[in-house]
Structures are given as structure tokens and as C-alpha cells.
Design a protein around this motif. Structure first.
Motif, short mmCIF file in Angstrom:
data_model
loop_
_atom_site.label_atom_id
_atom_site.label_comp_id
_atom_site.label_asym_id
_atom_site.label_seq_id
_atom_site.Cartn_x
_atom_site.Cartn_y
_atom_site.Cartn_z
N GLU A 203 0.76 -1.60 0.04
CA GLU A 203 0.34 -0.51 -0.10
C GLU A 203 0.46 1.49 -0.42
N GLY A 204 1.05 2.35 -0.92
CA GLY A 204 1.13 3.75 -0.69
C GLY A 204 2.25 2.75 -1.87
N ALA A 205 2.92 2.51 -2.49
CA ALA A 205 4.37 2.10 -2.66
C ALA A 205 4.31 2.45 -4.42
N PRO A 206 5.07 2.17 -5.20
CA PRO A 206 5.23 3.06 -6.56
C PRO A 206 4.10 2.30 -7.75
N ALA A 207 3.93 1.05 -6.91
CA ALA A 207 3.30 0.24 -7.86
C ALA A 207 1.83 0.04 -7.30
N ALA A 208 1.24 0.51 -6.16
CA ALA A 208 0.09 0.48 -5.84
C ALA A 208 -0.55 1.83 -6.25
N ARG A 209 0.36 3.41 -6.68
CA ARG A 209 -0.14 4.32 -7.09
C ARG A 209 0.01 4.25 -8.44
N ALA A 210 0.94 3.34 -9.08
CA ALA A 210 0.30 2.82 -10.46
C ALA A 210 -1.16 2.70 -10.81
N GLY A 211 -1.91 1.93 -10.17
CA GLY A 211 -3.10 0.97 -10.48
C GLY A 211 -2.90 -0.53 -9.80
N LEU A 212 -1.53 -0.64 -9.49
CA LEU A 212 -0.85 -2.38 -10.05
C LEU A 212 -2.45 -2.62 -8.73
N ARG A 213 -2.93 -3.90 -9.24
CA ARG A 213 -3.30 -4.86 -7.81
C ARG A 213 -2.90 -6.22 -7.61
N ARG A 214 -3.73 -7.30 -6.73
CA ARG A 214 -3.33 -8.46 -6.56
C ARG A 214 -3.60 -9.48 -7.69
N GLY A 215 -3.83 -10.25 -8.02
CA GLY A 215 -4.49 -11.13 -8.89
C GLY A 215 -3.87 -10.89 -10.57
N ASP A 216 -3.47 -9.11 -10.64
CA ASP A 216 -2.84 -9.02 -12.07
C ASP A 216 -2.19 -9.52 -12.57
N VAL A 217 -1.92 -9.59 -14.34
CA VAL A 217 -1.16 -10.51 -14.63
C VAL A 217 -0.15 -9.40 -16.02
N ILE A 218 0.66 -9.56 -16.02
CA ILE A 218 2.01 -7.82 -15.76
C ILE A 218 2.18 -9.65 -18.06
N PHE A 219 2.21 -8.66 -18.52
CA PHE A 219 2.64 -9.66 -19.66
C PHE A 219 3.72 -9.07 -20.47
N GLU A 220 4.09 -7.29 -20.77
CA GLU A 220 4.62 -6.97 -21.19
C GLU A 220 5.20 -5.10 -20.51
N ALA A 221 6.74 -5.05 -19.77
CA ALA A 221 7.82 -3.99 -19.14
C ALA A 221 8.14 -3.64 -20.61
N GLY A 222 8.27 -2.16 -20.26
CA GLY A 222 9.34 -1.73 -21.29
C GLY A 222 9.23 -1.47 -22.75
N GLY A 223 8.08 -2.26 -23.45
CA GLY A 223 7.75 -2.57 -24.40
C GLY A 223 8.21 -4.55 -25.20
N LYS A 224 8.53 -4.50 -24.04
CA LYS A 224 9.67 -6.26 -24.31
C LYS A 224 8.11 -7.54 -23.40
N LYS A 225 8.38 -8.25 -24.26
CA LYS A 225 7.40 -9.53 -23.59
C LYS A 225 8.39 -10.10 -22.45
N ILE A 226 7.03 -9.89 -21.20
CA ILE A 226 7.97 -10.22 -20.47
C ILE A 226 7.39 -12.46 -19.84
N GLU A 227 8.30 -13.12 -19.42
CA GLU A 227 8.05 -14.37 -19.65
C GLU A 227 8.52 -15.29 -18.16
N SER A 228 9.88 -14.30 -17.26
CA SER A 228 10.49 -14.27 -16.12
C SER A 228 10.44 -13.61 -15.44
N VAL A 229 10.33 -13.69 -13.95
CA VAL A 229 10.85 -12.94 -13.26
C VAL A 229 12.25 -12.31 -13.27
N ASP A 230 13.55 -12.88 -13.66
CA ASP A 230 14.66 -12.49 -14.17
C ASP A 230 14.73 -11.09 -15.26
N PHE A 231 13.72 -11.36 -16.48
CA PHE A 231 14.11 -10.51 -17.43
C PHE A 231 13.20 -9.29 -16.83
N PHE A 232 12.09 -8.90 -16.24
CA PHE A 232 11.63 -8.53 -15.61
C PHE A 232 13.06 -7.17 -14.91
#
Length: 264
Positions: A203-232
Motif C-alpha cells: 500500500e502506498g508504494a509506486p506499484a500501488a500508486r500506478a494502479g496495480l493490484r493483486r491478481g493482475d498479470v504483467i505480460f509486457e514491461a518496457g515494450g518487451k514481452k515478459i516471461e520470467s522474473v529475472d527478465f522483468f
């Protein structure tokens, strides 16, 4: 919040404890059972139904069980050590047991039938021992309040899955991610088995302020397809001040674009 009925059978057993003297019994770990702990309460984005996430001790398999909102609230409040203004149902159960000088030895999740999980609460008062049928959610809520162990039979644990490595930057993004397995994909982000599941947002962190919430699925970051935590993590570290992420949310896998980062 919907009201849940109180089980008369459970209260009947409580009354039966009165006639017997109390002493403490130290139970050995039951043979063949898997000791688990409550890892988290998530939300199924398809229908907003809470999901109780149990995990074997020492980082073993995860077991998701879909539960009701009232039970989820009772479990969550105990995990957060929050005290209600007046006793809730599971607080009442705990208070009754303590008043009658009875103990909960353990709860055991025993089987799955047609997608429904079954459990029992194993209790003792003096030389009398009782096993009471229960929903897993009620059993877990009571076990947490009584500081009692929670077990799962191996046949039930087969419905679980191995926990992947998590990505955590609580100080920087306030975000916990884990790889979306086929088991999790059936319930989150529209069923597509790709991307990373948001399992926690501070709560109150950058991710929460951006609108992310539990249960969301991130499939792209920085315009790149995300398949692993290491790549994120690699993509995030390339531009930690601002990173654009694409997410799937809800039963239809609705897609959103959000910006977050240390500079947000």
C-alpha cells in the motif's frame, strides 16, 4: 459482506467438553500428512472470489482453495493481527474453547470432491478427543486463532503446484511477482499462461500508486514481452525511474497500460 451460518454440530461438541478435566497434550507430527502455513489471501479476478493460498513448510508446494469473503476477512484479520470491535464468529469459537479449557490439536484438509475441499478439526478435552467436520476456510481461521498446526493429506496436495522464484522490490516498487503457471493461469488474467502474476502490492508504494493490484498479470514491461522474473528485473533496472507495463485483468483478460517506477 454476506452472513454465514453457525454450525450447531460444532457448538454441540463444545458443550460436551464441559464435563472433562483439562490438561495439555503435545502431539507428534502425524505420519504422512503435509504441514502447511497460510501464505496469502489473493483475489480471483474472474469473479472477485478470495483464494486462500497454503504452502508446505520450507517452501514446498502451493495449494489454492477458493473461499467465501467472510472467511477470507476472518483469516486476513488474524494474519494482520487486527482486533475487531466485537468478536467475529471465529473469535467466538476461540473464546468458547478457551473458556471450556479445550484445545485444537490440529486441522487437516482431507479430500477434494467435485472441486469442493473437505477438512476436520481435531480437538481434545481431558481424555476426550473429537474430530469435527469443517470447511477448510473455517478450520484455518480457527487454527490461526488457536495457534494450532494445519495439515494437508498428500492426495490433496497433488492439486497444488511448485512455487516459482519470486521477484520482490518492497522498498523500490512495493511489488511481488511470480511466474504464471498453467494452474494459476486458469484463474488469473484471462487464462493465458504467459506473464507474471502480481501476488502482492504494498500500500502506498509506486506499484500501488500506478494502479496495480493483486491478481493482475504483467505480460509486457518496457515494450518487451515478459516471461520470467529475472527478465522483468533486467528491464526494470534499465530504467528504474519509469517503466511502462501492460497487464491483463479480469475474466476477459482486459488489457491495461500503466506507468510506474521510483520516479512516480
Amino acid at each position: 459482506m454476506r452472513l454465514k451460518k453457525v454450525y450447531s454440530g460444532f457448538l454441540f461438541v463444545l458443550v460436551a467438553f464441559i464435563a472433562h478435566p483439562y490438561f495439555v497434550v503435545v502431539e507428534a507430527a502425524p505420519s504422512g500428512l503435509r504441514r502447511v502455513e497460510v501464505k496469502d489471501i489473493l483475489v480471483d479476478q474472474r469473479n472477485d472470489q478470495p483464494v486462500l493460498l497454503l504452502q508446505e513448510k520450507n517452501g514446498g508446494k502451493l495449494l489454492p482453495i477458493w473461499i467465501g469473503p467472510a472467511e477470507a476477512r476472518a483469516i486476513f484479520m488474524e494474519l494482520e493481527e487486527a482486533t475487531p470491535h466485537r468478536p467475529m464468529t471465529h473469535d467466538l469459537m476461540r473464546n468458547l474453547l478457551r473458556t471450556l479449557q479445550a484445545e485444537v490439536l490440529r486441522v487437516v484438509i482431507t479430500e477434494v470432491k467435485g472441486g469442493t475441499y473437505f477438512a476436520y478439526i481435531d480437538m481434545k478435552k481431558g481424555v476426550k478427543r473429537f474430530s469435527v467436520d469443517s470447511r477448510p476456510s473455517d478450520a484455518v481461521a480457527l487454527a490461526l486463532r488457536m495457534k494450532s498446526p494445519i495439515y494437508v493429506k498428500p492426495v490433496v496436495m497433488e492439486h497444488g503446484f511448485r512455487a516459482p522464484r519470486e521477484y520482490m522490490h518492497p522498498e523500490r516498487l512495493g511489488l511481488v511477482l511470480q511466474k504464471l503457471t498453467p494452474s494459476l493461469a486458469r484463474f488469473f488474467g484471462g487464462g493465458e499462461a504467459s506473464g507474471l502474476l502480481v501476488s502482492d502490492v504494498k500500500e502506498g508504494a509506486p506499484a500501488a500508486r500506478a494502479g496495480l493490484r493483486r491478481g493482475d498479470v504483467i505480460f509486457e514491461a518496457g515494450g518487451k514481452k515478459i516471461e520470467s522474473v529475472d527478465f522483468f528485473e533486467k528491464v526494470f533496472l534499465e530504467n528504474p525511474l519509469e517503466i511502462e507495463v501492460s497487464i491483463r485483468r479480469g475474466s476477459g483478460g482486459k488489457k491495461w497500460r500503466l506507468k510506474m517506477g521510483e520516479g512516480k
